[in-house]
Design a protein around this motif. Sequence first.
Motif, mmCIF file in Angstrom:
data_model
loop_
_atom_site.group_PDB
_atom_site.id
_atom_site.type_symbol
_atom_site.label_atom_id
_atom_site.label_comp_id
_atom_site.label_asym_id
_atom_site.label_seq_id
_atom_site.Cartn_x
_atom_site.Cartn_y
_atom_site.Cartn_z
ATOM 1 N N ILE A 1 -8.951 14.607 5.117
ATOM 2 C CA ILE A 1 -7.669 14.314 4.469
ATOM 3 C C ILE A 1 -7.108 12.995 4.987
ATOM 4 C CG2 ILE A 1 -5.240 15.055 4.385
ATOM 5 C CD1 ILE A 1 -6.352 17.955 4.113
ATOM 6 N N VAL A 2 -7.114 12.818 6.284
ATOM 7 C CA VAL A 2 -6.562 11.603 6.879
ATOM 8 C C VAL A 2 -7.361 10.372 6.460
ATOM 9 C CG1 VAL A 2 -6.256 10.396 9.089
ATOM 10 C CG2 VAL A 2 -5.420 12.729 8.808
ATOM 11 N N GLU A 3 -8.665 10.471 6.455
ATOM 12 C CA GLU A 3 -9.494 9.320 6.085
ATOM 13 C C GLU A 3 -9.294 8.912 4.633
ATOM 14 O OE1 GLU A 3 -13.474 10.245 7.340
ATOM 15 O OE2 GLU A 3 -12.904 10.144 9.452
ATOM 16 N N ALA A 4 -8.804 9.824 3.791
ATOM 17 C CA ALA A 4 -8.534 9.506 2.387
ATOM 18 C C ALA A 4 -7.175 8.840 2.182
ATOM 19 C CB ALA A 4 -8.615 10.775 1.539
ATOM 20 N N ASP A 5 -6.350 8.797 3.214
ATOM 21 C CA ASP A 5 -5.029 8.162 3.114
ATOM 22 C C ASP A 5 -5.208 6.670 2.844
ATOM 23 O OD1 ASP A 5 -2.490 6.998 3.542
ATOM 24 O OD2 ASP A 5 -2.027 8.355 5.190
ATOM 25 N N ASN B 1 0.799 -1.223 0.000
ATOM 26 C CA ASN B 1 0.000 0.000 0.000
ATOM 27 C C ASN B 1 0.834 1.278 0.000
ATOM 28 O OD1 ASN B 1 -2.977 -0.853 0.295
ATOM 29 N ND2 ASN B 1 -1.869 -2.192 1.686
ATOM 30 N N VAL B 2 2.141 1.149 0.117
ATOM 31 C CA VAL B 2 3.014 2.322 0.170
ATOM 32 C C VAL B 2 2.974 3.142 -1.127
ATOM 33 C CG1 VAL B 2 5.417 3.085 0.364
ATOM 34 C CG2 VAL B 2 4.473 1.460 2.018
ATOM 35 N N PRO B 3 3.011 2.530 -2.316
ATOM 36 C CA PRO B 3 2.958 3.365 -3.532
ATOM 37 C C PRO B 3 1.704 4.246 -3.603
ATOM 38 C CG PRO B 3 3.740 1.177 -4.081
ATOM 39 C CD PRO B 3 3.266 1.113 -2.648
ATOM 40 N N ALA B 4 0.565 3.720 -3.190
ATOM 41 C CA ALA B 4 -0.666 4.523 -3.197
ATOM 42 C C ALA B 4 -0.571 5.646 -2.164
ATOM 43 C CB ALA B 4 -1.877 3.641 -2.919
ATOM 44 N N ILE C 1 -4.934 4.336 5.742
ATOM 45 C CA ILE C 1 -6.106 4.287 6.621
ATOM 46 C C ILE C 1 -7.217 3.499 5.938
ATOM 47 C CG2 ILE C 1 -7.890 5.665 7.784
ATOM 48 C CD1 ILE C 1 -5.064 6.041 8.960
ATOM 49 N N ALA C 2 -7.489 3.832 4.685
ATOM 50 C CA ALA C 2 -8.596 3.212 3.954
ATOM 51 C C ALA C 2 -8.454 1.703 3.829
ATOM 52 C CB ALA C 2 -8.727 3.851 2.571
ATOM 53 N N THR C 3 -7.220 1.208 3.785
ATOM 54 C CA THR C 3 -6.997 -0.235 3.658
ATOM 55 C C THR C 3 -6.774 -0.922 5.005
ATOM 56 O OG1 THR C 3 -4.629 0.099 3.276
ATOM 57 C CG2 THR C 3 -6.049 -0.059 1.320
ATOM 58 N N GLY C 4 -6.880 -0.168 6.086
ATOM 59 C CA GLY C 4 -6.755 -0.756 7.411
ATOM 60 C C GLY C 4 -5.345 -1.157 7.803
ATOM 61 N N CYS C 5 -4.348 -0.488 7.240
ATOM 62 C CA CYS C 5 -2.947 -0.827 7.536
ATOM 63 C C CYS C 5 -2.443 -0.207 8.837
ATOM 64 C CB CYS C 5 -2.037 -0.374 6.399
ATOM 65 S SG CYS C 5 -2.202 -1.356 4.907
ATOM 66 N N VAL C 6 -3.072 0.885 9.277
ATOM 67 C CA VAL C 6 -2.576 1.595 10.458
ATOM 68 C C VAL C 6 -3.725 2.067 11.341
ATOM 69 C CG1 VAL C 6 -0.468 2.399 9.301
ATOM 70 C CG2 VAL C 6 -2.483 3.855 9.314
#
Length: 88
Positions: A64-68, A20-23, A71-76
């Motif tokens: 802004i944060v919720e669009a990260d 998910n880092v590239p996104a 966050i959206a993929t549940g990684c953090v």
Amino acid sequence: MPWFVKIEKGIVDKTTFDQNVPAHIAYVRDLIAKGHKAKSGYWAEYGGGMLLFEAASPEEAQEIVEADPLIATGCVNYELHEWRIVVD
């Protein structure tokens, strides 16, 4: 504009996170292009990081944060704080 900081802690395995880092990088570049002066990085010790950015309001910062993608993929998991600069 006020500054905000998202402090995050990874909650998935490294392989999933790294996918998910590239996104996330594209997302941060887009924030920069939109004038939010975003800076993103991770702690030297494994498992977390920080996003620093400007937003017009706490509500915009939350959006802004919720669009990260992280966050959206549940990684953090994260905390969001308004950062008041004392010395600039």
